[in-house]
Design an enzyme around this catalytic site. Structure first.
Site, mmCIF file in Angstrom:
data_model
loop_
_atom_site.group_PDB
_atom_site.id
_atom_site.type_symbol
_atom_site.label_atom_id
_atom_site.label_comp_id
_atom_site.label_asym_id
_atom_site.label_seq_id
_atom_site.Cartn_x
_atom_site.Cartn_y
_atom_site.Cartn_z
ATOM 1 N N ASP A 143 -8.199 1.931 -1.933
ATOM 2 C CA ASP A 143 -8.914 0.651 -1.922
ATOM 3 C C ASP A 143 -10.422 0.882 -2.093
ATOM 4 O O ASP A 143 -11.096 0.156 -2.816
ATOM 5 C CB ASP A 143 -8.630 -0.093 -0.608
ATOM 6 C CG ASP A 143 -7.137 -0.197 -0.348
ATOM 7 O OD1 ASP A 143 -6.453 -0.839 -1.146
ATOM 8 O OD2 ASP A 143 -6.646 0.405 0.635
ATOM 9 N N HIS A 184 -4.565 -1.763 5.177
ATOM 10 C CA HIS A 184 -4.285 -1.542 3.752
ATOM 11 C C HIS A 184 -3.298 -2.628 3.323
ATOM 12 O O HIS A 184 -2.085 -2.424 3.303
ATOM 13 C CB HIS A 184 -3.696 -0.150 3.518
ATOM 14 C CG HIS A 184 -3.135 0.002 2.133
ATOM 15 N ND1 HIS A 184 -3.915 0.020 1.007
ATOM 16 C CD2 HIS A 184 -1.866 0.106 1.679
ATOM 17 C CE1 HIS A 184 -3.162 0.130 -0.069
ATOM 18 N NE2 HIS A 184 -1.904 0.178 0.306
#
Ligand code: NAX
Length: 328
Positions: A159, A187
């Site tokens: 990410d 996440h």
């Protein structure tokens, strides 16, 4: 001869591992230290055979740093005497499957593996990649008696890397000009990619980009939804970029962070930034390169950003409740 770094990797026959294992073995991750890889996948003949095939290819690379490869379907064998465990293997989310169902399907994998790590390893570091990775890391940590829970981490580096690339493209600069990007929280689609503390060429990212609307909406959404966009485009989930992020994660913990810099990783909360103690939450982190790490303190967040952080923490807490029966 230098003692090898022994690394157990689960999901060895899967697509992330096909991109990951070679980079663990090649010297890229652990420098010139020899590496012994222990490949764990399900004890199903066809799956074991596929993992054996990957092991054959690893051998065929002739890496000077690869001191051995073990293939097994037995977690106790896989985790015996290891220094790192990369827990990649998990069941994928099927069509129409809710995140909650995925958690209940995958949770028991991590109770078993937590117990096996406790039996086999003491000075170990664990990275969980298999989703939902924060909560799976929480499950593994709480079923791993004798190993401190700060040894368990989960991967939000993909990410972070995605956020870096989006900021660089928008600003018309290279990825190397982007720094201090933090992913906060889970996440998942609630993660908060923090642009308020990010820098472009050393200057505040928001000042360089000059488009708060883009940052607060398009940027965040693109990063949050990137996994889905890859599946839509490729027909399969991220593999090479996920493996790359796992390598970045391990290297960031293995090496000392440059002064003033940080990276994102989901680690056990010590209560920093109001995140309830014990949750495995993504924070800005620095490593001393000797096994110790710290959560970067004192970053400023606007009320708006704190709202984003609160939302992703709430999701982590909900996940903790869903798997509470698996927390030892
Ligand atoms: P694949 O389906 O290609 O491979 C998974 C492998 O895990 C298979 O070989 C399977 O047999 C094995 N496995 C299942 N249960 C196991 C167990 N109990 N012990 C050992 N091995 C087991 O998936 P792949 O694309 O490699 O993805 C693996 C995981 O990474 C998934 O959970 C996926 O959702 C997750 N991801 C996490 C990311 C992150 O940023 N944290 C990004 C990429 C990826 O989506």
């Amino acid at each position: 001869m230098t003692k090898p770094v022994t690394v157990a990797v689960t999901g060895a026959a899967g697509q992330i591992c096909y991109n990951l294992l070679f980079r663990l073995a090649s010297g890229e991750t652990f420098g010139d230290r020899p590496v012994h890889l222990k490949l764990l996948d399900l004890p199903i003949p066809a799956v074991q055979k596929a993992a054996e095939g990957v092991a054959m290819e690893l051998m065929d690379c002739g890496y000077k740093t690869l001191s051995g490869v073990t293939v097994t379907g037995d977690p106790n064998e896989a985790f015996d005497g290891i220094n790192w465990a990369l827990l990649v293997g998990a069941k994928p989310r099927g069509p129409g499957m809710l995140r909650k169902d995925l958690m209940l399907e995958n949770g028991p994998i991590f109770t078993t593996q937590g117990n096996a790590i406790a039996r086999g390893a003491d000075d170990v570091r664990v990275l969980v990649v298999g989703n939902p990775c924060n909560t799976n890391a929480l499950i593994a940590a709480s079923n791993c008696a004798g190993v401190p829970n700060d040894r368990f981490t989960a991967m939000t580096r993909l990410d972070q890397n995605r956020a870096v690339a989006q900021l660089a493209m928008k600003a018309g600069v290279t990825n190397a000009d982007i720094s201090h990007v933090t992913i906060w929280g889970n996440h998942s689609a609630t993660q908060y990619p923090d642009f308020e503390n990010a820098r472009i060429g050393g200057k505040p990212a928001a000042e360089v980009i000059g488009d708060l609307n883009w940052l607060q909406n398009d940027f965040i959404k693109t990063v949050q939804q990137r996994g889905k966009a890859i599946i839509n485009a490729r027909g399969k989930s991220s593999a090479a970029s996920a493996a790359n992020a796992a390598i970045d994660h391990v290297k960031s913990f293995e090496n000392a962070t440059a002064p003033g810099d940080w990276f994102s990783a989901a680690v056990v909360s010590d209560g920093s930034y109001g995140v309830p103690e014990g949750l495995i939450c993504s924070f800005p982190v620095t490593s001393d390169g000797k096994g110790g790490f710290e959560i970067v303190q004192g970053l400023e967040m606007s009320d708006w950003a704190q709202g984003k952080l609160a939302a992703t923490i709430a999701e982590l807490q909900q996940e903790q409740t869903v798997v509470s029966h698996l927390l030892g």
